[in-house]
Scaffold this motif. Structure first.
Motif, PDB file in Angstrom:
ATOM      1  N   MET A 468       0.178 125.992   6.954  1.00 49.73           N
ATOM      2  CA  MET A 468       0.004 126.357   5.804  1.00 49.73           C
ATOM      3  C   MET A 468      -1.804 126.424   6.187  1.00 49.73           C
ATOM      4  N   GLN A 469      -2.122 125.488   6.875  1.00 49.19           N
ATOM      5  CA  GLN A 469      -3.660 125.520   7.044  1.00 49.19           C
ATOM      6  C   GLN A 469      -4.155 126.533   8.053  1.00 49.19           C
ATOM      7  N   VAL A 470      -3.219 126.830   9.057  1.00 48.54           N
ATOM      8  CA  VAL A 470      -3.203 127.898   9.958  1.00 48.54           C
ATOM      9  C   VAL A 470      -3.343 129.238   9.392  1.00 48.54           C
ATOM     10  N   VAL A 471      -2.289 129.443   8.606  1.00 50.20           N
ATOM     11  CA  VAL A 471      -2.079 130.720   7.700  1.00 50.20           C
ATOM     12  C   VAL A 471      -3.520 130.957   6.899  1.00 50.20           C
ATOM     13  N   ARG A 472      -3.860 129.861   6.228  1.00 49.70           N
ATOM     14  CA  ARG A 472      -5.134 129.978   5.306  1.00 49.70           C
ATOM     15  C   ARG A 472      -6.195 130.498   6.367  1.00 49.70           C
ATOM     16  N   GLU A 473      -6.349 129.880   7.216  1.00 51.99           N
ATOM     17  CA  GLU A 473      -7.610 130.270   8.480  1.00 51.99           C
ATOM     18  C   GLU A 473      -7.537 131.753   8.634  1.00 51.99           C
ATOM     19  N   GLN A 474      -6.155 132.097   9.103  1.00 57.11           N
ATOM     20  CA  GLN A 474      -5.822 133.405   9.455  1.00 57.11           C
ATOM     21  C   GLN A 474      -6.215 134.201   8.438  1.00 57.11           C
ATOM     22  N   LEU A 475      -5.984 134.131   7.155  1.00 61.75           N
ATOM     23  CA  LEU A 475      -6.008 134.999   6.052  1.00 61.75           C
ATOM     24  C   LEU A 475      -7.516 135.152   5.536  1.00 61.75           C
ATOM     25  N   ALA A 476      -8.218 133.929   5.687  1.00 59.57           N
ATOM     26  CA  ALA A 476      -9.499 133.940   5.234  1.00 59.57           C
ATOM     27  C   ALA A 476     -10.481 134.818   6.437  1.00 59.57           C
ATOM     28  N   ARG A 477     -10.056 134.502   7.661  1.00 59.98           N
ATOM     29  CA  ARG A 477     -11.231 135.012   8.666  1.00 59.98           C
ATOM     30  C   ARG A 477     -10.791 136.568   8.411  1.00 59.98           C
ATOM     31  N   THR A 478      -9.534 137.129   8.310  1.00 59.91           N
ATOM     32  CA  THR A 478      -9.482 138.646   8.132  1.00 59.91           C
ATOM     33  C   THR A 478      -9.798 139.161   6.907  1.00 59.91           C
ATOM     34  N   LEU A 479      -9.939 138.437   5.866  1.00 59.31           N
ATOM     35  CA  LEU A 479     -10.367 139.042   4.427  1.00 59.31           C
ATOM     36  C   LEU A 479     -11.980 139.073   4.554  1.00 59.31           C
ATOM     37  N   ALA A 480     -12.562 138.106   5.242  1.00 55.87           N
ATOM     38  CA  ALA A 480     -14.083 138.264   5.426  1.00 55.87           C
ATOM     39  C   ALA A 480     -14.352 139.365   6.087  1.00 55.87           C
ATOM     40  N   LEU A 481     -13.364 140.039   7.161  1.00 53.15           N
ATOM     41  CA  LEU A 481     -14.024 141.299   7.826  1.00 53.15           C
ATOM     42  C   LEU A 481     -13.882 142.677   6.772  1.00 53.15           C
ATOM     43  N   LYS A 482     -13.351 142.354   5.799  1.00 58.12           N
ATOM     44  CA  LYS A 482     -13.343 143.086   4.718  1.00 58.12           C
ATOM     45  C   LYS A 482     -12.582 144.514   5.316  1.00 58.12           C
ATOM     46  N   PRO A 483     -11.239 144.400   5.675  1.00 60.70           N
ATOM     47  CA  PRO A 483     -10.771 145.569   6.148  1.00 60.70           C
ATOM     48  C   PRO A 483     -10.597 146.701   5.054  1.00 60.70           C
ATOM     49  N   SER A 484     -10.724 147.957   5.575  1.00 60.38           N
ATOM     50  CA  SER A 484     -10.796 149.007   4.539  1.00 60.38           C
ATOM     51  C   SER A 484      -9.464 149.408   3.835  1.00 60.38           C
ATOM     52  N   SER A 485      -8.381 149.201   4.754  1.00 59.26           N
ATOM     53  CA  SER A 485      -6.822 149.398   4.100  1.00 59.26           C
ATOM     54  C   SER A 485      -5.959 148.301   4.499  1.00 59.26           C
ATOM     55  N   LEU A 486      -4.820 148.248   3.690  1.00 56.59           N
ATOM     56  CA  LEU A 486      -3.750 147.158   4.080  1.00 56.59           C
ATOM     57  C   LEU A 486      -3.371 147.252   5.330  1.00 56.59           C
ATOM     58  N   GLU A 487      -3.167 148.467   6.063  1.00 56.69           N
ATOM     59  CA  GLU A 487      -2.752 148.726   7.543  1.00 56.69           C
ATOM     60  C   GLU A 487      -3.694 147.921   8.357  1.00 56.69           C
ATOM     61  N   LEU A 488      -4.905 148.376   8.206  1.00 55.57           N
ATOM     62  CA  LEU A 488      -5.805 147.742   9.035  1.00 55.57           C
ATOM     63  C   LEU A 488      -5.808 146.137   8.781  1.00 55.57           C
ATOM     64  N   PHE A 489      -5.831 145.701   7.559  1.00 57.72           N
ATOM     65  CA  PHE A 489      -5.508 144.195   7.448  1.00 57.72           C
ATOM     66  C   PHE A 489      -4.515 143.687   8.227  1.00 57.72           C
ATOM     67  N   ARG A 490      -3.400 144.328   8.140  1.00 57.75           N
ATOM     68  CA  ARG A 490      -2.171 144.093   8.749  1.00 57.75           C
ATOM     69  C   ARG A 490      -2.327 144.029  10.352  1.00 57.75           C
ATOM     70  N   THR A 491      -3.092 144.975  10.749  1.00 58.20           N
ATOM     71  CA  THR A 491      -3.245 144.820  12.301  1.00 58.20           C
ATOM     72  C   THR A 491      -4.341 143.950  12.886  1.00 58.20           C
ATOM     73  N   LYS A 492      -5.380 143.670  12.080  1.00 55.77           N
ATOM     74  CA  LYS A 492      -6.305 142.465  12.510  1.00 55.77           C
ATOM     75  C   LYS A 492      -5.654 141.050  12.227  1.00 55.77           C
ATOM     76  N   VAL A 493      -4.968 140.958  11.223  1.00 60.06           N
ATOM     77  CA  VAL A 493      -4.213 139.669  10.998  1.00 60.06           C
ATOM     78  C   VAL A 493      -3.305 139.310  11.949  1.00 60.06           C
ATOM     79  N   ASN A 494      -2.427 140.127  12.474  1.00 57.32           N
ATOM     80  CA  ASN A 494      -1.415 140.050  13.561  1.00 57.32           C
ATOM     81  C   ASN A 494      -2.205 139.795  14.934  1.00 57.32           C
ATOM     82  N   ALA A 495      -3.379 140.298  14.970  1.00 56.37           N
ATOM     83  CA  ALA A 495      -4.273 140.102  16.154  1.00 56.37           C
ATOM     84  C   ALA A 495      -5.039 138.739  16.302  1.00 56.37           C
TER      85      ALA A 495
END
Length: 756
Positions: A468-495
């Motif tokens: 859960m700590q790792v997932v928190r970091e993955q989500l927080a880092r990706t949300l900080a990038l402010k992706p413009s769409s959910l698909e872009l969020f999915r791509t960035k967080v899976n990367a």
């Protein structure tokens, strides 16, 4: 001689007069300073004058703010604020439109100053401006100036917004609702109504009833950024002042009118850059949207609610429907309850009664909503995730229900669901305006990410909090990038897999320690040659100590061993057979070298020809013969992996594939033929040590992973030792500039000259 610290050198100017350069004594009363300035220009009645800053807002100088005067400040002598306020307010009552306009222009310039504002308010200036606004005789520049001056005076906070009359507020509402209105009037009217709504609940209800949402939507769709911003400000103010039920009703209506799509396409992705004020209002709107989830988040599951029990059963049936139907037919009630309890445990609930898992607040019923949404809108992904983990027997299963509960809590924390809005924040996420049900859609992406990270970490139930700590970091880092769409969020967080998170953590730790500062990197580069020399020395010493290698054939694994080492003078590689269980031989115990017919060196006991992995070679005559020593000078190349001849001879069997990473060979000249000495390292570390050592002997680079790790460790230790004396001393990014040489060197003292 330097002037006293409380004396500043300033300039004072006045129209049609020569400026004065004076030394202002801050300890002297301001009235005395004014008297001296007026006397210098032969002006009487100094009490009718005041000093102002010549630039900026032309603030009046008072005893309270005179400390803002610095050396080099430029002041101007002007009419005292009380007399100026009286003159301008008199101009507002003039019958001449031009005089009223000029008076309003001067008011707008001076009202930001608190001293002048006090004088205007004390002379009923707000009432006079309010009369101009209510009358509405001139809907152009005069009304615009009156609204600006009125807003400036009110924002000083000397008068409460609640003192405004209902007819005055209704008149301003009329300006907002009018179709044909000056473009500069409506933004000011909207700004005034926003302040009224936020400051007075009673008047806010009046604004809410008088300004329809459709009218605000019209203003938002106008390609006037200032008007859009003020309309959005009033909209968020009305939403903040509404009750939760009213807010939900208003947002539902706005969404039906496609406000979300318009914001996403025409405001967020507009060709004009988004202003800070609009970004703040979009943040507030996002917070209010997510705030609608708070009641569900704060409500625990009711075990006696028939609706909620049916939702839990629907969640179970979506994952185990076929299995439950086939096993549940013809069973007793007790057996069926036992089957349901087992399936709920497979679903990842900690208790056989899932209601106990959802009694926690937060996330309460919001976790159940997320799981149901996932099962209904992504049924294949839901079934695959649940069945994949429920059928595992290796204790590495990821509990879906427990993960969903904790993930919902995590998302609520990251998105600050239920927290009050900040007055200055601007960190909205565009993807929440790009899709309906954005929170539930975000959960669907996040739960699949959690399952992926779980497998990457090979986690067990004991590692749940770490995952859960790792997932928190993955989500927080990706949300900080402010992706413009959910698909872009999915791509960035899976990367951003688990390995990348570890690398980023390491990089950030080095940044915090200052290890990646330019001066430190330069120091590390200077230390590298010396430390690489130490590593090379260690590798050669390891070769001199020698290693036991096992002989391996294509038929079976042999118990025989052979030993190889480097001679102390680094000129010969010596080797020989060793019995199983015996200690490694010393250099003196290896077979002695005896000269042959010029083709090489022949020894008394040789490894068998049946074991080509052990180090055999062909003599120039084609008969098998082995050297007990190979001259380093004769070595031509170092081969690893599939390039080794003994690996190529063994084919592509599974056992040999496992040995690819441990195989290496050296090719060397023996007369006119090329011979090989073949190795299978006992471990990956020995493989790195020997290949590094042999590369060093041949003058090549040591490029193994072990060398990289050793170098990094040595660099870190040496750098910290060098910087011990600089602890808590900030290291600049750039070296200080070297000053230019002096114009002459007359200051140098010649010690050879003796004084008389």
């Amino acid at each position: 001689m330097a002037p006293p610290r409380n004396v500043v050198k300033i300039a004072v100017q006045m129209p049609d007069a020569i400026p004065q350069l004076i030394q202002l004594d801050q300890a002297k009363p301001l009235a005395a300073v004014l008297k001296e300035v007026c006397d210098a220009w032969s002006l009487v009645h100094s009490e009718r004058y005041a000093l102002q800053f010549a630039d900026g807002h032309r603030s009046y100088i008072t005893e309270n703010n005179r400390t803002e005067i610095k050396n080099g400040s430029i002041l101007c002598l002007s009419t005292a604020p009380d007399l100026e306020a009286e003159r301008l307010l008199g101009g507002l009552q003039s019958g001449s439109r031009e005089r009223r306009r000029e008076a309003l222009q001067h008011l707008v310039l001076l009202t930001p100053d608190v001293t002048f504002a006090q004088e205007v308010i004390s002379r009923d200036g707000l009432q006079r401006l309010g009369t101009i606004i209510e009358d509405g005789d001139d809907l152009g520049e005069v009304l615009t100036l009156a609204l600006r001056a009125f807003l400036e005076l009110m924002e000083h906070g000397m008068v409460s917004w609640e003192t405004l009359s209902i007819p005055f507020v209704r008149k301003v509402v009329c300006y907002v609702n009018m179709n044909l209105m000056d473009a500069s009037v409506q933004p000011l009217a909207l700004r005034l109504l926003e302040s009224v709504t936020l400051s007075s609940p009673a008047l806010g209800q009046l604004v809410k009833s008088e300004v329809p949402l459709d009218r605000l939507l019209v203003h938002l769709q106008v390609m006037n950024q200032q008007l859009q911003t003020k309309a959005m400000a009033l909209l968020t103010a009305l939403l903040q002042g509404a009750s939760p039920a009213e807010r939900k009703h208003m947002l539902d209506y706005l969404w039906q009118r496609n406000l979300r799509q318009f914001i996403y396409k025409n405001i967020i992705h507009s060709a004009t850059p988004l202003g800070d004020e609009m970004a703040h209002h979009l943040y507030v709107l996002q917070a209010l949207m997510l705030g609608l989830l708070e009641p569900r988040m704060r409500t625990p599951l009711d075990p006696y609610s028939q609706e909620q029990r049916e939702q839990l059963q629907a969640l179970r049936q979506a994952a185990f429907e076929s299995e439950g139907e086939s096993l549940g037919t013809g069973l007793s009630a007790d057996r069926r309850r036992s089957l349901c309890a087992r399936e709920f445990r497979k679903l990842g609930f900690s208790n056989s009664n899932p209601a106990q898992d959802l009694e926690r607040v937060p996330p309460g019923l919001l976790a159940l909503d997320n799981m149901l949404y996932f099962s209904r809108h992504a049924p294949s992904a839901y079934s695959r995730l649940v069945l994949e983990n429920s059928s595992r027997e290796d204790k590495h299963e990821c509990p879906f229900a427990r993960s969903s509960v904790q993930l919902t809590v995590l998302l609520c924390e990251l998105l600050r669901v239920g927290e009050p809005c900040s007055e200055t924040a601007q960190d909205f996420s565009p993807m929440f305006f790009g899709q309906d049900q954005s929170f539930h859609e975000l959960f669907c992406v996040s739960i699949q990410l959690l399952n992926k990270t779980w497998k990457e970490m090979r986690a067990t139930q004991e590692d749940f909090d770490k995952v859960m700590q790792v997932v928190r970091e993955q989500l927080a880092r990706t949300l900080a990038l402010k992706p413009s769409s959910l698909e872009l969020f999915r791509t960035k967080v899976n990367a951003l897999p688990y390995g990348e998170v570890l690398r980023l953590r390491q990089t950030e730790r080095l940044h915090q320690e200052g290890t990646l500062a330019p001066p430190i990197l330069e120091l590390r580069e200077k230390l590298k040659p010396e430390l690489m020399g130490l590593i090379r020395q260690q590798r050669l010493l390891r070769l001199c100590e020698g290693t036991l290698f096992r002989k391996i054939s294509s038929r079976r694994r042999q118990d025989k061993l052979w030993f190889c080492c480097l001679s102390p003078n680094h000129k010969m590689l010596q080797y020989g057979d060793v019995e199983e269980g015996a200690s490694p031989p010393t250099l003196e115990s290896l077979p002695e070298q005896r000269k042959d017919d010029g083709a090489g060196v022949r020894v008394s006991h040789l490894p068998s020809r049946d074991h080509p992995l052990s180090g055999d070679r062909l003599s120039p005559s084609g008969q098998p013969g082995l050297l007990p020593a190979v001259p380093v000078a004769d070595i031509k190349a170092l081969l690893t992996g599939k390039d080794c001849p003994h690996v190529r001879e063994k084919g592509s069997g599974k056992q040999n594939k496992d040995l690819y990473e441990l195989a290496f060979s050296i090719s060397y000249d023996h007369g006119e033929a090329e011979a090989y000495l073949n190795f299978i390292a006992p471990s990956k570390r020995e493989f790195h040590l020997w290949t590094d050592g042999l590369s060093a002997l041949l003058g090549g680079p040591m490029g193994s992973e072990q060398t990289r790790l050793d170098l990094e460790q040595l660099l870190t230790m040496e750098t910290k030792l060098r910087l011990l004396e600089l602890e808590n001393v900030p290291i600049p990014e750039q070296p200080p500039p070297i000053p230019p040489p002096p114009t002459n060197f007359n200051f140098c003292y010649d010690c050879s000259i003796t004084e008389p």
